[in-house]
Design a protein around this motif. Sequence first.
Motif, PDB file in Angstrom:
ATOM      1  N   SER A  44       0.833  -1.213   0.000  1.00 10.54           N
ATOM      2  CA  SER A  44       0.000   0.000   0.000  1.00 10.54           C
ATOM      3  C   SER A  44       0.862   1.255   0.000  1.00 10.54           C
ATOM      4  O   SER A  44       0.537   2.245  -0.674  1.00 10.54           O
ATOM      5  CB  SER A  44      -0.916   0.029   1.222  1.00 10.54           C
ATOM      6  OG  SER A  44      -1.835  -1.029   1.167  1.00 10.54           O
ATOM      7  N   ASP A 165      -6.090  -0.581  -4.558  1.00  6.26           N
ATOM      8  CA  ASP A 165      -5.514  -1.209  -3.374  1.00  6.26           C
ATOM      9  C   ASP A 165      -6.531  -2.130  -2.711  1.00  6.26           C
ATOM     10  O   ASP A 165      -7.388  -1.678  -1.957  1.00  6.26           O
ATOM     11  CB  ASP A 165      -5.027  -0.148  -2.376  1.00  6.26           C
ATOM     12  CG  ASP A 165      -4.142  -0.760  -1.286  1.00  6.26           C
ATOM     13  OD1 ASP A 165      -4.006  -2.002  -1.244  1.00  6.26           O
ATOM     14  OD2 ASP A 165      -3.595   0.009  -0.477  1.00  6.26           O
ATOM     15  N   GLU A 166      -6.435  -3.402  -3.010  1.00  7.03           N
ATOM     16  CA  GLU A 166      -7.313  -4.423  -2.419  1.00  7.03           C
ATOM     17  C   GLU A 166      -8.767  -4.023  -2.488  1.00  7.03           C
ATOM     18  O   GLU A 166      -9.484  -4.081  -1.479  1.00  7.03           O
ATOM     19  CB  GLU A 166      -6.891  -4.705  -0.975  1.00  7.03           C
ATOM     20  CG  GLU A 166      -5.483  -5.238  -0.904  1.00  7.03           C
ATOM     21  CD  GLU A 166      -5.162  -5.886   0.434  1.00  7.03           C
ATOM     22  OE1 GLU A 166      -6.097  -6.242   1.169  1.00  7.03           O
ATOM     23  OE2 GLU A 166      -3.975  -6.039   0.729  1.00  7.03           O
TER      24      GLU A 166
HETATM   25 MG   LIG Z   1      -2.100  -2.686   2.190  1.00  5.94          MG
END
Ligand SMILES: [Mg+2]
Length: 244
Positions: A44, A165-166
């Motif tokens: 991240s 991000d995810e």
């Molecule tokens: Mg992360």
Amino acid sequence: MSAIVSIKDLHKSFGAVKVLNGVSLDVQKGQMVAIIGRSGSGKSTLLRCLNGLERVDSGDIKVCGHDIHQPDSLNLRELRKQVGIVFQSYNLFPHLTVERNITLALTTIKKLSSAEAKKIAHNVLTLVGLEPKKDAYPEQLSGGQQQRVAIARSLAMAPELMLFDEVTSALDPELTSEVLKVMEDLSTQGMTMVLVTHEMAFARKLADILVFMHQGKVWEVGPPDELFNNPQTAELAKFVSSDL
Ligand SMILES: [Mg+2]
Ligand SMILES: Nc1ncnc2c1ncn2[C@@H]1O[C@H](COP(=O)(O)OP(=O)(O)OP(=O)(O)O)[C@@H](O)[C@H]1O
């Protein structure tokens, strides 16, 4: 091919914690690059560095022609028009309709007329399959639908690069596949994208480049099949097998 992202020897610490420890990575126009790795490996943070959400300590990063490592001359506003980012939590404005969530930045940041902004909203909502929901409020949508609105909102700014991000981590499998489908469509249409994901099957099938991060470094990088079939390090071998 031309590099949209070029990272050379990037370092970043939070206090005494070294989070990125010499990351180098290029992303070419039109590529899908998928980043995998254990929790805390710096995925991240790397993504956030790419649109200026984190200051870097040292190294060169160029993103869409901007020198991210030179904060004094960096035009963050311009950068963020060119680089969209979507997170696990979609952060829609709860008091605004789907359409207004999308048109807000267009009328305020891009200074478009309401009619122009609505036209763009129509286009991006059609792209993610949610045009009929334009008058709904976020709480009236499923998590997957809200995430697709968040993606549409980002796309409305016509970015050159999308960071994810995810984005499916909070969703159940059915909703996950709706969102992955949108990402697949985007990639097919030529969008350059960098995504952090736990969706191994998706990354393996669709990514051009797979990046395995470990301890703040790009531990292994290459075509997904190569990394999955023939990991060169014990760390990746373990990561890949634990996912099976
Ligand atoms: Mg992360
Ligand atoms: N703002 C911050 N302040 C202090 N430490 C931070 C900050 N952001 C991240 N870290 C630390 O940096 C390390 C890497 O975090 P990062 O969020 O980049 O990992 P990640 O690979 O995305 O993990 P996950 O898979 O859990 O999302 C972690 O040890 C984390 O605690």
